[in-house]
Design a protein around this motif. Structure first.
Motif, short mmCIF file in Angstrom:
data_model
loop_
_atom_site.label_atom_id
_atom_site.label_comp_id
_atom_site.label_asym_id
_atom_site.label_seq_id
_atom_site.Cartn_x
_atom_site.Cartn_y
_atom_site.Cartn_z
N ALA A 27 -4.53 -7.46 7.85
CA ALA A 27 -3.44 -7.32 6.88
C ALA A 27 -3.84 -6.27 5.86
O ALA A 27 -5.03 -6.07 5.60
N LYS A 28 -2.86 -5.59 5.32
CA LYS A 28 -3.13 -4.64 4.26
C LYS A 28 -1.87 -4.44 3.45
O LYS A 28 -0.75 -4.67 3.93
N GLY A 29 -2.05 -4.07 2.18
CA GLY A 29 -0.89 -3.84 1.34
C GLY A 29 -1.32 -3.41 -0.05
O GLY A 29 -2.50 -3.39 -0.38
N GLN A 30 -0.34 -3.08 -0.85
CA GLN A 30 -0.60 -2.70 -2.24
C GLN A 30 0.43 -3.36 -3.14
O GLN A 30 1.46 -3.83 -2.67
N GLY A 31 0.11 -3.43 -4.41
CA GLY A 31 1.02 -4.04 -5.38
C GLY A 31 1.18 -5.53 -5.13
O GLY A 31 0.20 -6.26 -4.98
N LEU A 32 2.44 -5.98 -5.05
CA LEU A 32 2.72 -7.40 -4.87
C LEU A 32 2.19 -7.92 -3.53
O LEU A 32 1.73 -9.05 -3.44
N LEU A 33 2.27 -7.10 -2.50
CA LEU A 33 1.77 -7.52 -1.19
C LEU A 33 0.25 -7.71 -1.24
O LEU A 33 -0.28 -8.68 -0.69
N ALA A 34 -0.45 -6.82 -1.92
CA ALA A 34 -1.91 -6.98 -2.08
C ALA A 34 -2.22 -8.27 -2.82
O ALA A 34 -3.14 -9.00 -2.44
N GLN A 35 -1.46 -8.54 -3.87
CA GLN A 35 -1.68 -9.78 -4.64
C GLN A 35 -1.46 -11.01 -3.76
O GLN A 35 -2.21 -11.98 -3.83
N LYS A 36 -0.46 -10.97 -2.90
CA LYS A 36 -0.18 -12.09 -1.99
C LYS A 36 -1.33 -12.27 -0.98
O LYS A 36 -1.73 -13.40 -0.69
N ILE A 37 -1.86 -11.16 -0.46
CA ILE A 37 -2.99 -11.24 0.47
C ILE A 37 -4.18 -11.91 -0.21
O ILE A 37 -4.82 -12.79 0.35
N ILE A 38 -4.44 -11.52 -1.45
CA ILE A 38 -5.55 -12.09 -2.21
C ILE A 38 -5.31 -13.57 -2.50
O ILE A 38 -6.22 -14.40 -2.35
N GLU A 39 -4.09 -13.92 -2.90
CA GLU A 39 -3.77 -15.32 -3.16
C GLU A 39 -3.94 -16.18 -1.92
O GLU A 39 -4.48 -17.29 -1.98
N LEU A 40 -3.47 -15.69 -0.77
CA LEU A 40 -3.61 -16.43 0.48
C LEU A 40 -5.09 -16.61 0.85
O LEU A 40 -5.50 -17.68 1.30
N ALA A 41 -5.88 -15.58 0.65
CA ALA A 41 -7.32 -15.69 0.94
C ALA A 41 -7.95 -16.76 0.06
O ALA A 41 -8.69 -17.62 0.54
N ARG A 42 -7.64 -16.73 -1.22
CA ARG A 42 -8.20 -17.74 -2.14
C ARG A 42 -7.74 -19.14 -1.76
O ARG A 42 -8.53 -20.08 -1.76
N HIS A 43 -6.46 -19.28 -1.42
CA HIS A 43 -5.90 -20.58 -1.06
C HIS A 43 -6.62 -21.17 0.16
O HIS A 43 -6.82 -22.37 0.26
N HIS A 44 -7.02 -20.30 1.08
CA HIS A 44 -7.67 -20.76 2.32
C HIS A 44 -9.19 -20.71 2.24
O HIS A 44 -9.88 -20.89 3.25
#
Length: 97
Positions: A27-44
């Motif tokens: 997965a990759k992204g920037q802005g809001l998508l990057a924040q979502k990737i980071i949040e999902l990683a932390r959640h898991h």
């Protein structure tokens, strides 16, 4: 006026030793998508390593593309960190049985 705030970027890697020769971009992204990737990683409970220079390189890859050999050493260090964190976490868990 100050400098504009840099746009947050994130790249997630996936590595299955039995199938992959090297980690791949999951997965990759920037802005809001990057924040979502980071949040999902932390959640898991997936460890996060901040390395803006590495993200710049990895963000140029296509999805499911293996990382380039030039990035092996840095990614190997990150995987070693993740492995040690997993070992430490496992050793702290109460034993069942």
């Amino acid at each position: 006026m100050g400098q504009p705030k840099p746009v947050k970027k994130a790249v997630a890697l996936k590595y299955t030793p039995s199938r992959d020769q090297a980690p791949r971009v999951a997965a990759k992204g920037q802005g809001l998508l990057a924040q979502k990737i980071i949040e999902l990683a932390r959640h898991h409970g997936i460890p996060i390593q901040e390395d803006p220079a590495l993200v710049q390189v990895l963000a140029q890859l296509d999805f499911h593309q293996e990382i380039p050999p030039e990035a092996y050493l840095v990614v190997a260090e990150i995987l070693a960190f993740v492995y040690s964190m997993n070992q430490r976490w496992t050793s702290l868990q109460p034993r069942k049985g």
